[in-house]
Design a protein around this motif. Structure first.
Motif, PDB file in Angstrom:
ATOM      1  N   PRO A   1      68.711 -46.116  21.317  1.00 16.30           N
ATOM      2  CA  PRO A   1      67.392 -46.287  21.926  1.00 16.30           C
ATOM      3  C   PRO A   1      67.533 -46.704  23.390  1.00 16.30           C
ATOM      4  N   HIS A   2      66.553 -46.314  24.198  1.00 16.72           N
ATOM      5  CA  HIS A   2      66.539 -46.647  25.622  1.00 16.72           C
ATOM      6  C   HIS A   2      65.120 -46.967  26.055  1.00 16.72           C
ATOM      7  N   THR A   3      64.992 -47.458  27.280  1.00 10.26           N
ATOM      8  CA  THR A   3      63.701 -47.629  27.936  1.00 10.26           C
ATOM      9  C   THR A   3      63.838 -47.154  29.375  1.00 10.26           C
ATOM     10  N   ALA A   4      62.726 -46.967  30.025  1.00  9.61           N
ATOM     11  CA  ALA A   4      62.669 -46.872  31.481  1.00  9.61           C
ATOM     12  C   ALA A   4      61.751 -48.020  31.874  1.00  9.61           C
TER      13      ALA A   4
ATOM     14  N   GLY B   1      58.476 -48.518  27.042  1.00 13.39           N
ATOM     15  CA  GLY B   1      58.653 -49.001  25.687  1.00 13.39           C
ATOM     16  C   GLY B   1      59.890 -48.355  25.088  1.00 13.39           C
ATOM     17  N   LEU B   2      60.177 -48.694  23.859  1.00 14.95           N
ATOM     18  CA  LEU B   2      61.351 -48.198  23.158  1.00 14.95           C
ATOM     19  C   LEU B   2      61.266 -46.687  22.963  1.00 14.95           C
ATOM     20  N   LEU B   3      62.299 -45.991  23.408  1.00 16.43           N
ATOM     21  CA  LEU B   3      62.374 -44.548  23.226  1.00 16.43           C
ATOM     22  C   LEU B   3      63.545 -44.233  22.289  1.00 16.43           C
ATOM     23  N   LYS B   4      63.227 -43.868  21.056  1.00 16.52           N
ATOM     24  CA  LYS B   4      64.276 -43.437  20.120  1.00 16.52           C
ATOM     25  C   LYS B   4      64.675 -42.008  20.466  1.00 16.52           C
ATOM     26  N   LYS B   5      65.688 -41.485  19.795  1.00 16.26           N
ATOM     27  CA  LYS B   5      66.168 -40.127  20.052  1.00 16.26           C
ATOM     28  C   LYS B   5      65.007 -39.134  20.014  1.00 16.26           C
ATOM     29  N   GLU B   6      64.934 -38.316  21.055  1.00 10.85           N
ATOM     30  CA  GLU B   6      63.924 -37.263  21.250  1.00 10.85           C
ATOM     31  C   GLU B   6      62.522 -37.794  21.544  1.00 10.85           C
ATOM     32  N   ALA B   7      62.344 -39.091  21.659  1.00 11.47           N
ATOM     33  CA  ALA B   7      61.038 -39.650  22.019  1.00 11.47           C
ATOM     34  C   ALA B   7      60.829 -39.537  23.524  1.00 11.47           C
TER      35      ALA B   7
END
Length: 110
Positions: A61-64, A74-80
């Protein structure tokens, strides 16, 4: 040819017709991919009013997240995906809240 009564009726109906709206072009969406624990591209230039969209291609997971904490995807899971609509000219530096070594810059021009 319209007679006077038809002309007056057409004129009256026209007075109640809704106003025509000018169509405006959609603002561009600038995509930043998150892959290999990096933002690609790490630096982009956009116009005020444009949208920046991040898409996470990593398994982690990542954020910008703005360096000044003014905005966050907010939290970006794979492909989000996460989006930010830029509002005014300036430099927007950001990072991933989970992986601070991941850094990016958005240059917003007028």
């Amino acid at each position: 040819m319209l007679d006077r009564r038809q002309f007056m009726l057409a004129l009256a109906v026209g007075a109640y017709a809704p106003p025509l709206r000018a169509e405006t072009a959609a603002r561009p969406i600038h995509r930043v991919e998150i892959k290999g624990f990096a933002f690609e591209p790490a630096r982009i230039e956009v116009r005020a009013g444009d949208t920046v969209e991040w898409i996470n291609r990593d398994f982690a997971p990542h954020t910008a997240t703005a360096d000044n904490n003014g905005w966050d995807t907010g939290l970006l899971k794979k492909e989000a995906t996460g989006r930010l609509v830029t509002t005014q000219p300036g430099v927007l530096s950001y990072h991933c809240a989970f992986h601070p070594h991941m850094e990016g810059v958005i240059i917003v021009v007028a």
